[in-house]
Design an enzyme around this catalytic site. Structure first.
Site, short mmCIF file in Angstrom:
data_model
loop_
_atom_site.label_atom_id
_atom_site.label_comp_id
_atom_site.label_asym_id
_atom_site.label_seq_id
_atom_site.Cartn_x
_atom_site.Cartn_y
_atom_site.Cartn_z
N THR A 131 49.85 44.90 36.42
CA THR A 131 48.70 44.38 37.17
C THR A 131 47.54 45.33 36.92
O THR A 131 47.73 46.53 36.80
CB THR A 131 48.97 44.37 38.68
N GLU A 276 52.13 38.89 39.14
CA GLU A 276 53.46 38.87 39.77
C GLU A 276 54.10 37.49 39.75
O GLU A 276 55.26 37.33 40.09
CB GLU A 276 53.33 39.31 41.24
N LYS A 386 34.73 41.50 57.64
CA LYS A 386 35.03 41.38 59.06
C LYS A 386 33.81 41.82 59.86
O LYS A 386 33.54 43.00 60.00
CB LYS A 386 36.26 42.23 59.41
N TRP A 391 35.88 36.71 60.72
CA TRP A 391 35.96 36.79 59.28
C TRP A 391 34.90 35.96 58.58
O TRP A 391 34.66 34.81 58.95
CB TRP A 391 37.34 36.29 58.81
P1 ADP Z 1 44.84 41.56 39.01
O1 ADP Z 1 45.56 41.37 40.31
O2 ADP Z 1 45.45 42.50 38.12
O3 ADP Z 1 43.35 41.45 39.11
P2 ADP Z 1 45.78 39.06 38.37
O4 ADP Z 1 45.31 38.23 37.27
O5 ADP Z 1 47.20 39.24 38.62
O6 ADP Z 1 45.11 40.36 38.11
O7 ADP Z 1 45.02 38.63 39.69
C1 ADP Z 1 45.61 37.88 40.68
C2 ADP Z 1 44.64 37.61 41.77
O8 ADP Z 1 43.48 36.97 41.26
C3 ADP Z 1 45.16 36.68 42.81
O9 ADP Z 1 45.95 37.36 43.76
C4 ADP Z 1 43.89 36.11 43.41
O10 ADP Z 1 43.33 36.97 44.38
C5 ADP Z 1 42.97 36.06 42.23
N1 ADP Z 1 42.93 34.72 41.65
C6 ADP Z 1 43.63 34.24 40.60
N2 ADP Z 1 43.32 32.96 40.35
C7 ADP Z 1 42.41 32.60 41.28
C8 ADP Z 1 41.70 31.39 41.58
N3 ADP Z 1 41.85 30.29 40.87
N4 ADP Z 1 40.85 31.42 42.62
C9 ADP Z 1 40.67 32.52 43.35
N5 ADP Z 1 41.29 33.68 43.12
C10 ADP Z 1 42.17 33.72 42.11
#
Ligand code: ADP
Length: 493
Positions: A131, A276, A386, A391
């Site tokens: 990640t 993940e 917040k 929120w």
């Molecule tokens: P990192 O966590 O390493 O930035 P990831 O690609 O695993 O990379 O990111 C996952 C996160 O990205 C998700 O938990 C979410 O918060 C965000 N995310 C992924 N796709 C979307 C989406 N379509 N809309 C909003 N947020 C998204």
């Protein structure tokens, strides 16, 4: 690879863009029982060193352009025994990496046929990604043969991404970003034509490829589609072959979806996932009856992250662990379970304990679920604002701001405030040749977008560029660090 001494379970790292050599590695490495470790080439030297050591990569496949960076860290990655350079050149470039070979020469002498291992248990690891850490070190996630196969099958369902042999697929999402969202695996399994844009692409190059190769399906993060939109606005390119643009990684702004669908006549498909989760877990493909709705109503669903796919179980829980109502209003954290959801971080028992509870992965994403079952991400836990105990969703504000005709990009963060603990501050990049004032944006949010007054950002800061993460998402952490005091200073605190 076998001749180099790579054995089942060994990790082979790739530092490469989307091209045919990388694709060959995608299949060769897992097929001998080894683990394909795709490394994000935009990481800092410190993080690159950390993850190569944490994974204990034995061989590194390195794009020619990455050589200078790997040379800098080469003395600190003792597990690496071989470097293989991915390039079109026929002679080895000058390098201090050792021992080193050219990829084409490396495979040339090998047998044309190879008996791939047949008896690899399906639960053995086949791939791994880290990640991109927002705090601390990146965390490793292993994918198994089983999880990759099931995730690939899911991508081919008509109600998800509907990948088919008839497609011409162009993943713009890098092959080091969660396996280009599984597209290389799904397409090769069907014999679908793949168009891999390589290291040097921009909006023009992508538009040319779509026209020339008659691309039907492409996938990437919103920033890519914002950039391509600028090029498509010129009307110079024929993109009529496209049957869907898949967008994920960050929330797709509704204005962007409308632009593609209504101005360019290109269907837009919003999907969500994380490292993940292999990554795809929800897709915002409308149900048949939703397609009968007026477009503005449809857009509300298309802008959400969508329905969990087949085999994915999702549950949304509030602060006390109770499930939230499916009313599109009540917020909670999204928990996931399913065959391609990880149940541990590699060699991180403590972090695993925090993230995986009772068999459910805590995503850290705060969401609502509506009556249709569509999930909407309100924010990442860390990005929610917040204000006085209530929120505010930064994503909703960003969405609205990016729909303004003068705004190219916008992001909103929480900034400490003496009275309200936190207040939103917006960062705006204007479109070339356009202008808008802070006051006009405020009026626009209030009157056209109908936001409550207390949701409006306290400040609008105009920038030339918003800093981005290694995979093209807005880098809010950097803005938070840089602008932590803007409101406190104004209040003389
Ligand atoms: P990192 O966590 O390493 O930035 P990831 O690609 O695993 O990379 O990111 C996952 C996160 O990205 C998700 O938990 C979410 O918060 C965000 N995310 C992924 N796709 C979307 C989406 N379509 N809309 C909003 N947020 C998204």
């Amino acid at each position: 690879m076998v001749k180099l001494g790579v054995k089942a379970g060994d990790k082979v790292g790739t530092l490469a863009w989307n091209d045919h050599r990388h694709l060959e590695a995608y299949f060769a490495i897992p097929s001998i029982g080894a683990v394909l470790h795709t490394i994000n080439i935009r990481l800092s030297e410190e993080h690159l060193t950390y993850i190569i050591n944490n994974a204990e990569d034995k061989v590194l496949l390195v794009d020619e352009g990455m050589i200078p960076i790997i040379e800098k860290i080469k003395d600190n990655i003792p597990t690496v025994e071989h470097f293989i350079i991915l390039t079109d050149e026929e002679t080895l470039p000058e390098t201090s990496l050792k021992p080193v070979q050219l990829y084409e020469a490396f495979i040339k002498g090998a047998n044309e046929t190879f008996q791939f291992l047949q008896d690899i248990p399906e639960t053995n690891p086949a791939g791994m990604c880290y990640t991109s850490a927002t705090t601390g070190n990146p965390k490793g996630v292993l994918y198994t043969h089983r999880s990759i196969v099931l995730h690939s099958m899911m991508l081919c369902f008509a109600d998800t991404i509907a990948i088919s042999e008839r497609d011409v697929a162009m993943p713009v999402v890098p092959m080091f970003h969660v396996n280009a969202w599984g597209i290389p695996f799904a397409t090769v399994s069907l014999g679908t034509k793949l168009v891999l844009p390589g290291p040097n692409f921009n909006g023009e190059v992508l538009a040319e490829l779509i026209e020339k190769e008659k691309v039907t399906m492409t996938a990437g993060v919103p920033t890519i589609w914002i950039e391509l939109a600028k090029v498509l606005e010129t009307g110079k390119y024929d993109t009529s072959s496209l049957t869907r643009v898949v967008c994920g990684g960050s929330a797709a702004p509704e204005g962007l979806i409308r632009k593609y669908e209504k101005e360019f006549n290109i269907p837009f498909l919003h999907a969500y996932g994380m490292t993940e989760t292999s990554p795809v877990v929800t897709v915002a493909r409308l149900k048949s009856h939703q397609e009968e709705l007026p477009y503005d109503e449809q857009l509300k669903y298309k802008g959400k992250q969508g329905l969990p796919t087949i085999l994915i179980e999702a549950k949304v829980v509030g602060e006390n662990g109770e499930e939230v109502k499916h009313d599109g209003e009540e917020m909670g954290e999204l928990l996931l379970r399913g065959p391609w959801i990880t149940d541990e971080y590699y060699r991180e028992p403590e972090k695993t304990k925090e993230a995986v509870q009772d068999g459910w992965l805590r995503t850290g994403d705060i969401v609502t679920v509506d009556e249709e079952g569509f999930i909407k991400i309100v924010d990442r836990t860390n990005d929610l604002i917040k204000s006085g105990g209530e929120w505010i969703s930064s994503v909703d504000l960003e969405n609205a701001l990016m729909a303004h005709e003068a705004v190219f990009e916008a992001t909103v963060i929480a900034v400490p405030h003496e009275r309200w603990q936190e207040r939103p501050v917006a960062f705006i990049v204007l479109k070339d040749g356009k202008d808008v004032t802070e006051e006009e944006l405020r009026q626009y949010l209030l009157e056209e977008k109908k936001f409550a007054k207390w949701w409006l950002p306290d400040k609008f800061i105009f920038l030339d560029e918003i800093p981005k993460t290694s995979v093209g998402k807005f880098l809010k952490r950097e803005l938070r660090e840089q602008y932590r005091d803007v409101l406190l200073k104004e209040q003389n605190v």
